[in-house]
Design a protein around this motif. Structure first.
Motif, short mmCIF file in Angstrom:
data_model
loop_
_atom_site.label_atom_id
_atom_site.label_comp_id
_atom_site.label_asym_id
_atom_site.label_seq_id
_atom_site.Cartn_x
_atom_site.Cartn_y
_atom_site.Cartn_z
N LEU A 447 0.84 -1.10 0.01
CA LEU A 447 0.08 -0.09 -0.04
C LEU A 447 0.87 1.33 0.14
O LEU A 447 0.48 2.24 -0.62
CB LEU A 447 -0.87 0.10 1.15
N GLY A 449 3.76 1.43 -1.51
CA GLY A 449 4.18 1.66 -2.94
C GLY A 449 3.08 2.34 -3.60
O GLY A 449 3.27 3.22 -4.48
N ASN A 450 1.83 1.74 -3.55
CA ASN A 450 0.53 2.38 -4.36
C ASN A 450 0.46 4.00 -3.96
O ASN A 450 0.40 4.58 -4.96
CB ASN A 450 -0.85 1.92 -4.05
N ALA A 451 0.80 4.16 -2.60
CA ALA A 451 0.62 5.48 -2.26
C ALA A 451 1.78 6.42 -2.96
O ALA A 451 1.93 7.54 -2.80
CB ALA A 451 0.70 5.91 -0.79
N GLY A 452 2.89 5.84 -3.49
CA GLY A 452 4.16 6.51 -4.00
C GLY A 452 5.27 6.87 -2.99
O GLY A 452 6.13 7.45 -3.27
N PRO A 454 8.69 6.17 -2.07
CA PRO A 454 9.88 5.70 -2.76
C PRO A 454 10.78 4.70 -1.94
O PRO A 454 10.85 4.72 -0.57
CB PRO A 454 10.76 6.97 -3.18
N TYR A 457 14.16 5.20 1.39
CA TYR A 457 14.13 6.63 1.74
C TYR A 457 14.49 6.43 3.48
O TYR A 457 13.55 5.86 4.12
CB TYR A 457 12.64 7.05 1.61
N TYR A 458 15.01 7.50 3.87
CA TYR A 458 15.34 7.31 5.53
C TYR A 458 14.16 8.40 6.13
O TYR A 458 13.70 8.18 6.99
CB TYR A 458 16.79 8.21 5.62
N ASP A 459 13.61 9.13 5.21
CA ASP A 459 12.61 10.23 5.51
C ASP A 459 11.62 10.18 4.54
O ASP A 459 11.58 9.91 3.64
CB ASP A 459 13.34 11.65 5.61
N TYR A 460 10.20 10.55 5.32
CA TYR A 460 9.31 10.39 4.58
C TYR A 460 8.17 11.39 4.91
O TYR A 460 8.08 11.89 6.11
CB TYR A 460 8.69 9.09 4.35
N PRO A 461 7.23 12.08 4.01
CA PRO A 461 6.22 13.06 4.39
C PRO A 461 5.29 12.02 5.61
O PRO A 461 5.09 10.96 5.29
CB PRO A 461 5.33 13.17 3.16
N PRO A 462 4.72 12.68 6.29
CA PRO A 462 4.15 12.31 7.61
C PRO A 462 2.93 11.31 7.30
O PRO A 462 2.74 10.50 8.11
CB PRO A 462 3.73 13.41 8.39
N GLU A 463 2.13 11.23 6.24
CA GLU A 463 1.01 10.59 6.21
C GLU A 463 1.41 9.19 5.53
O GLU A 463 0.45 8.51 5.80
CB GLU A 463 -0.12 11.19 5.26
N TYR A 464 2.46 9.14 5.40
CA TYR A 464 3.04 7.58 5.06
C TYR A 464 3.17 6.88 6.57
O TYR A 464 3.33 5.62 6.80
CB TYR A 464 4.30 7.55 4.37
N LEU A 467 1.33 3.26 8.00
CA LEU A 467 1.73 2.11 7.34
C LEU A 467 3.04 1.73 7.71
O LEU A 467 3.27 0.58 7.94
CB LEU A 467 1.46 2.27 5.75
#
Lengths: 540, 387
Positions: A447, A449-452, A454, A457-464, A467
């Motif tokens: 899911l 991956g579906n959401a985009g 990458p 990634y060490y860091d990611y936008p909070p809405e991920y 999951l």
């Protein structure tokens, strides 16, 4: 041809097994016995699994929150590189062939040993040397390129790429030694009566795997050596600033590393074929189909590497051809899955731990394989390429497929190798924990991956984050399940109750010698007079 | 499905008419179904004309695969129950799959897989072959930011401005290592390879802001190599090309929320009170703050807090007083003198930032001293710069 079977005395005095004769630690260091070499590889690769698993848990812990959780970005990049390198080259590739293949292939063929026992011993030492070089790279700080070593980055990073690439090169030599041994053994040391189409399916997959290893590994060795030279001396074979071509590296790397996927999964498929027949007491739904599919995978697997490069800037024509060929290779795996399920039909099914792992394999490998078919549809791959969808896909195939089958093999042949039983109920609990932990870890990654999201990634936008938290919690359950398995298996090595020659009631040849087998496998030259899956009511 | 057979030239016009969706044929029901499936699968919004079709292939494959898996799974579980071992030493009948069954399964699956491949490949070709008249934008990746250059002379960093409703063709390359330009909401991705140009195109359906990720491991700053695509109404885009510099507030008035799409480096719209504030804005927009912190923590590069006026040891052992000259040199020729303990990773900004911007950044750095203030911009220290 009815009654002549594998000729072995059924009761032997205890203490005659390969584990105890000859005695002493030194005898293990200089052994040429394929069974001992198999056991050494089993312990060495298991240690690699533990090390790679620790890195996996660290990675998941870091991803619990966006930004820094436990380590910085450079350490994170080093961790996933080491996780990949250790899991692929120190565990996954040698796990089933070098451990179970070494132990079982000669016995299944009715041979005393492999064709070149001293080459076999050398393969252990070369593996150890490769492992030491890779781990020295770890001590020197580790690389941060990912296990794929893509240039030009791998030529420019300040981290220690060269020792790790060299270590992988050396490990490849060990693999080639093992492959030569298995191919020659299969051709020349089959016992009387062991025709090609009577060979156990596990032997077929090890044979096909060995052919891939022999043909593909040199290409990897060459490519990695060039990367090491690029890094050490700025040779620039793959660096466009001095006239090199980074895409050339990707072709060379995947020419090996896509077949390497089949190096990892084919032996697992062999294990599954054996386990399903033994625990359903049943002939395979179609022996021929599995053999043809095994060879088909080995052959067509060489023609699909370009599907790793759909967005790399290949020509559109190449993308089309590689996409279609990838669909062809999927057919062979699909045929196998149908055949295994068909084998259960009208069987006599006993849900022991190996068969539980087989059911998990069918589900997880099925999902992994089908997500692979989806990824071979070029437009979908454009969205999913280098996202967590791909991470989930190959972990479903490699962990859900290969490690699950490896666990099935461990639980199936544990009594064969060590002559002992493990506690069945605890084992069943372990299978369940591993399965739930696996799903918890990797379903959220599809899911993501579906959401985009990458990969790498060490860091990611909070809405991920939600999951990621699920996935990390899953990794704890998976780690716990594997820890439990390790504990009861190690305890059973000494404390397990004696298994007897053939605890599962299998008709496969390796169960006709005592468990554990004597030093030279058989006391007389065996003559094979029936098939390995001869469970039918009437001899036919 | 019909739209798949159109020639590339006709695509842009056809897509302007509708979302070329098989589900669209079902009207509102199809639309609701599409949105429901999209949410269940965590897919991002379908912001390009391409996205909806790709998602439909996704639903198609996933649905049919789930069906096949369910049949096989139920069969396996049913067999385990129906044919469970009832007595030790049971023997079983010899059952062998008939050839027609094997060939039927293999042929049927192969047909299905190749059908999926055909749809996917046609969609892929569609995404690769830009329609005539597309706006061309040059995209350059470098560690760790995106630069965009327009044929009419404008350029931008981090934010790709495009007109909505018009095809945009990207010519992608890299200045150092391989990067990959990925816009999830558009369902497009293209590797940026040094030494060659690769292309991909898209058409944004409406004005809005969409996130850009780098998806090829490119070093320690990879996971923060983010950017944004801002699709403007055609009139606004023409204004932008002519030199208009919208800030976050201007964009919000157009219904475009930059920080909503990705937590960003672009600071909130404040009055540009002084040069230091302008420096803070420039540092964010130009990507300086991806590697340099302002709170005292060393990151990919040295922190800017307390850096101005300090004496730093270089990799050569030389000790350098950090003044305007050294800072300017580090921006224009960063590899000349590297502070010990840091990688030689910084790209040159020669020709990329103007003299006033350089001055603004230096003024901003001068304000960064002492403990981290609650407000992000510290007042200039009274009586000069502390040592």
């Amino acid at each position: 041809m009815s009654t002549v079977e594998v000729v072995v005395p059924l009761s032997r005095p205890a203490g005659d097994s390969y584990l105890e004769v000859p005695r002493g630690f030194r005898s293990w260091l200089v052994t040429t016995d394929h069974k001992r070499i198999g056991v050494i590889f089993l312990f060495a690769t298991s240690a690699a699994l533990v090390l790679g698993g620790v890195f996996a848990l660290l990675l998941r812990a870091e991803l619990l929150t966006p930004g820094r959780t436990i380590v910085g970005p450079l350490a994170y990049n080093r961790f996933f590189t080491l996780h990949g390198v250790i899991m692929v080259w120190l565990f996954m590739i040698p796990s089933i062939p070098s451990a179970f293949g070494n132990f079982l292939l000669p016995i299944m063929l009715g041979a005393k040993d492999v064709a070149f026992p001293r080459l076999n011993r050398a393969s252990v030492y070369v593996y150890a040397a490769g492992a030491v070089i890779v781990l020295s790279g770890l001590v020197l700080g580790g690389a941060d390129t990912g296990w794929t070593f893509y240039p030009p980055y791998s030529g420019r990073t300040p981290t220690s790429v060269a020792p790790i690439a060299l270590g992988v090169f050396v490990l490849g030599i060990s693999t080639i030694m093992t492959a030569i041994n298995f191919i020659v053994t299969t051709h020349t040391l089959r016992a009387e009566g062991m025709g090609w189409m009577r060979m156990p399916l596990f032997v077929w997959t090890i044979y096909a795997t060995s052919i891939i290893q022999l043909l593909a590994t040199p290409v990897l060795g060459m490519a990695l050596l060039l990367v090491a030279l690029d890094h050490a001396f700025r040779l620039g074979v793959f660096d466009p600033t001095v006239g090199g071509d980074p895409i050339l590296y990707q072709h060379l790397f995947w020419f090996y590393s896509h077949p390497a996927v089949y190096i990892m999964i084919l032996p697992a498929m062999g294990v599954v074929s054996e386990v399903v027949c033994t625990f359903a007491r049943k002939n395979p739904f179609s022996y021929t189909a599995i053999v043809v599919a095994t060879l088909g995978i080995a052959f067509v697997g060489f023609l699909t590497w370009g599907h790793h490069m759909f967005v790399a800037g290949m020509s559109e024509l190449d993308v089309g051809i590689f996409g279609a060929l990838s669909m062809f290779v999927a057919i062979f795996s699909a045929i196998k899955v149908f055949t295994w399920v068909g084998t259960l039909y009208r069987g006599s099914i006993s849900l022991d731990a190996p068969l539980l792992y087989l059911y998990e394999f069918l589900f997880l490998f099925g999902v992994g394989g089908m997500s692979g078919v989806a990824l071979a549809s070029p437009s979908l791959d454009v969205h999913w390429h280098d996202t967590y969808f791909v991470v989930a896909h190959f972990h479903f195939v490699m962990v859900g497929g290969t490690i699950t089958a490896w666990l099935a093999a461990l639980h199936y042949w544990f009594p064969k190798m060590f002559g002992r039983h493990y506690p069945q109920r605890v084992a069943a609990l372990g299978t369940l924990l591993v399965f739930m932990g696996f799903l918890g870890t990797f379903v959220p990654q599809f899911l993501l991956g579906n959401a985009g999201m990458p990969r790498r990634y060490y860091d990611y936008p909070p809405e991920y984050q939600a999951l990621h938290v699920l996935s990390t919690m899953g990794s704890w359950a998976l780690g716990g399940g594997l820890l439990l398995t390790a504990v009861y298996l190690v305890a059973a090595l000494r404390g397990g109750r004696r298994a007897g020659t053939n605890p599962w009631g299998s008709r496969s040849f390796e169960w006709d010698t005592p468990s554990p087998p004597p030093q030279h496998n058989f006391t007389e030259q065996p003559v094979i007079a029936r098939g390995p899956y001869d469970y039918a009511r009437e001899e036919g | 499905m019909l739209a798949l057979r159109q020639a590339p030239e006709g695509i842009a016009r056809a897509e302007a008419a509708d979302s070329t969706s098989a589900l669209a044929g079902l009207g509102e029901v199809g639309d609701a179904l599409n949105q429901a499936l999209r949410r269940i699968l965590f897919l991002p919004e379908q912001a390009s004309t391409f996205a909806a079709r790709v998602d439909q292939l996704h639903y198609f494959e996933l649905g049919l695969m789930s069906g096949i898996a369910a049949v096989l799974g139920c069969a396996g579980i049913w067999f385990a129950f129906r044919y469970r071992r009832r007595a030790e030493g049971e023997r079983t009948p010899r059952v062998v799959a008939p050839l027609w069954l094997e060939l039927g399964i293999a042929g049927g699956l192969l047909g299905l897989f190749l059908f999926w491949w055909l749809i996917g490949y046609r969609q892929y070709l569609h995404a690769k072959v830009a329609p005539a008249g597309a706006l061309e934008v040059y995209v350059t990746g470098k560690q760790w930011m995106w630069e965009f250059a327009y044929p009419r002379g404008r350029n931008s960093q981090g934010v790709l401005f495009v007109p909505a409703g018009r095809p945009v063709k990207l010519l992608v390359t890299s200045r150092d290592v391989i990067h990959s330009f990925y816009v999830p909401a558009f369902r497009i991705k293209q590797d940026a390879v040094p030494g060659r140009y690769t292309t991909i195109w898209f058409q944004a359906r409406t004005a809005g802001a969409y996130r850009v990720f780098c998806t090829e491991l490119c070093g320690v700053g990879h996971s923060r190599m983010w950017g944004k695509v801002v699709a403007l109404a055609p009139g606004d885009f023409e204004r932008w090309l002519a030199g208009w510099n919208p800030d976050a507030a201007d964009l919000r008035r157009l219904g475009i929320d930059l920080d909503g799409v990705l937590p960003g480096d672009v600071p909130a719209d404040e009055e540009e009170a002084d040069l230091a504030r302008e420096g803070q804005r420039v540092a964010a927009v130009r990507g300086c703050l991806r590697c340099h912190t302002v709170d005292g923590t060393p990151y990919i590069g040295p922190t800017w807090r307390g850096l101005y006026g300090s004496v730093e040891t270089m990799t050569t052992g030389e000790r350098v007083f950090v003044d305007e000259a050294y800072i300017t040199e580090s921006m224009m020729d960063p590899l000349a003198r590297i502070v010990a303990g840091y990688p030689a990773d910084m790209p040159s900004y020669q020709g990329l930032i103007s003299a006033p911007e350089t001055a603004a950044i230096i003024e901003y750095m001068k304000t960064l001293w002492g403990p981290v203030p609650p407000d992000s911009v510290a007042p200039p220290p009274p009586g000069g710069v502390p040592r």
